[in-house]
Design an enzyme around this catalytic site. Structure first.
Site, PDB file in Angstrom:
ATOM      1  CB  CYS A 164     -47.839 109.190  26.841  1.00 51.94           C
ATOM      2  SG  CYS A 164     -48.551 110.600  27.717  1.00 51.94           S
ATOM      3  CG  HIS A 216     -51.737 107.621  28.476  1.00 51.71           C
ATOM      4  ND1 HIS A 216     -50.393 107.588  28.706  1.00 51.71           N
ATOM      5  CD2 HIS A 216     -52.015 106.515  27.719  1.00 51.71           C
ATOM      6  CE1 HIS A 216     -49.860 106.516  28.131  1.00 51.71           C
ATOM      7  NE2 HIS A 216     -50.833 105.854  27.527  1.00 51.71           N
ATOM      8  CG  HIS A 228     -49.850 103.077  25.290  1.00 53.34           C
ATOM      9  ND1 HIS A 228     -50.158 103.225  26.630  1.00 53.34           N
ATOM     10  CD2 HIS A 228     -49.913 101.731  25.055  1.00 53.34           C
ATOM     11  CE1 HIS A 228     -50.417 102.043  27.158  1.00 53.34           C
ATOM     12  NE2 HIS A 228     -50.283 101.118  26.238  1.00 53.34           N
TER      13      HIS A 228
END
Length: 262
Positions: A164, A216, A228
């Site tokens: 990510c 994240h 993402h």
């Protein structure tokens, strides 16, 4: 080490590991042209500190070329970034061997599509696709979608495997915006956006776990969608609770903060 030594990655990709072992966890990857300071050396491994994001880890001693301090400073400050292409062939002049460079790789200033990296001469057979830099800040949507469906890979920074924060870092590198490596580090950068409804294309949204640790990050496409890396690079809806995974049919990441960088 008494005197600092420096190196540059001369491979398309090179893994950076937590410990000096082939079995150790991969923390991140170097791309071609990434420079670093050598902090410690063993017979097979070197402990490095990257110039771009001050990230430390171990790499195989055969996966880089040594350079002097002046070249280290020059490459770190004046390099060009390759843009969104699956790969770009690069010829090693002395041998005719071909390397295939990836988006986000760094190259020194060119002359007639050629450059030197350390003591080695390289040549692109055609004009390479360069990243737009800050002149292309309005192209972030296109740059982010270039990575669509790239598989998730812990530590990855390329179309063939990406995590990510590696995803956000490489996309923003192509826009001339320097991000740190990990999600929690990136969350300490940028300007706070107070509400999701105020989010704009290119803002970064950060998400935490049950312990409150940011784990994240993704790129906002608008105030209702985010791109993402989770399983793969994909677009999902986002609301005040967080990301709603269209794969899992439930909320998968809890929204913590949104930051603006461009």
């Amino acid at each position: 080490m008494n005197d600092p030594h420096y190196g540059v990655c001369h491979l398309s990709l090179a893994p950076v590991r937590a410990e000096a072992s082939d079995k150790s966890e991969i923390l991140t990857y170097l791309l071609f042209g990434d420079c670093f300071e050598v902090l410690e050396r063993t017979e097979k491994w070197v402990l490095i500190l990257t110039a771009y994001d001050n990230y430390a880890g171990w790499i195989d001693i055969k996966q880089f070329a040594e350079i002097g301090e002046s070249l280290y400073a020059d490459y770190s400050e004046r390099s060009l970034t390759l843009g969104p292409a699956v790969y770009q062939p690069l010829i090693k002049e002395q041998t005719g061997e071909i390397l295939y460079l990836l988006a986000g790789s760094s190259i020194p200033t060119m002359q007639d599509n050629s450059f030197c990296l350390g003591c080695t001469e390289y040549r692109f057979p055609a004009r390479p696709t360069l990243a737009p830099g800050r002149d292309g800040l309005d192209s972030i949507n296109m740059l982010a979608r270039f990575f669509l469906h790239a598989p998730y890979l812990w530590g990855g920074r390329s179309l063939f495997g990406i995590d990510c924060s590696g995803f956000t870092q490489v996309v923003f590198k192509m826009l001339g915006v320097k991000l740190k490596r990990d999600a929690w580090q990136q969350a300490e950068q940028g300007k706070l956006v107070n509400f999701l409804q105020e989010a704009k294309e290119g803002d970064l949204a950060f998400f935490d776990n049950e312990e409150g640790r940011i784990t994240h990050v993704g790129i906002m496409l608008n105030d209702q969608e985010i791109i993402h890396a989770s399983g793969r690079v994909k677009v999902d809806p986002i609301d005040d609770q967080g990301i709603y995974s269209t794969d899992l049919k439930r909320h998968s990441h809890k929204l913590r903060i949104i930051k603006r960088f461009i």
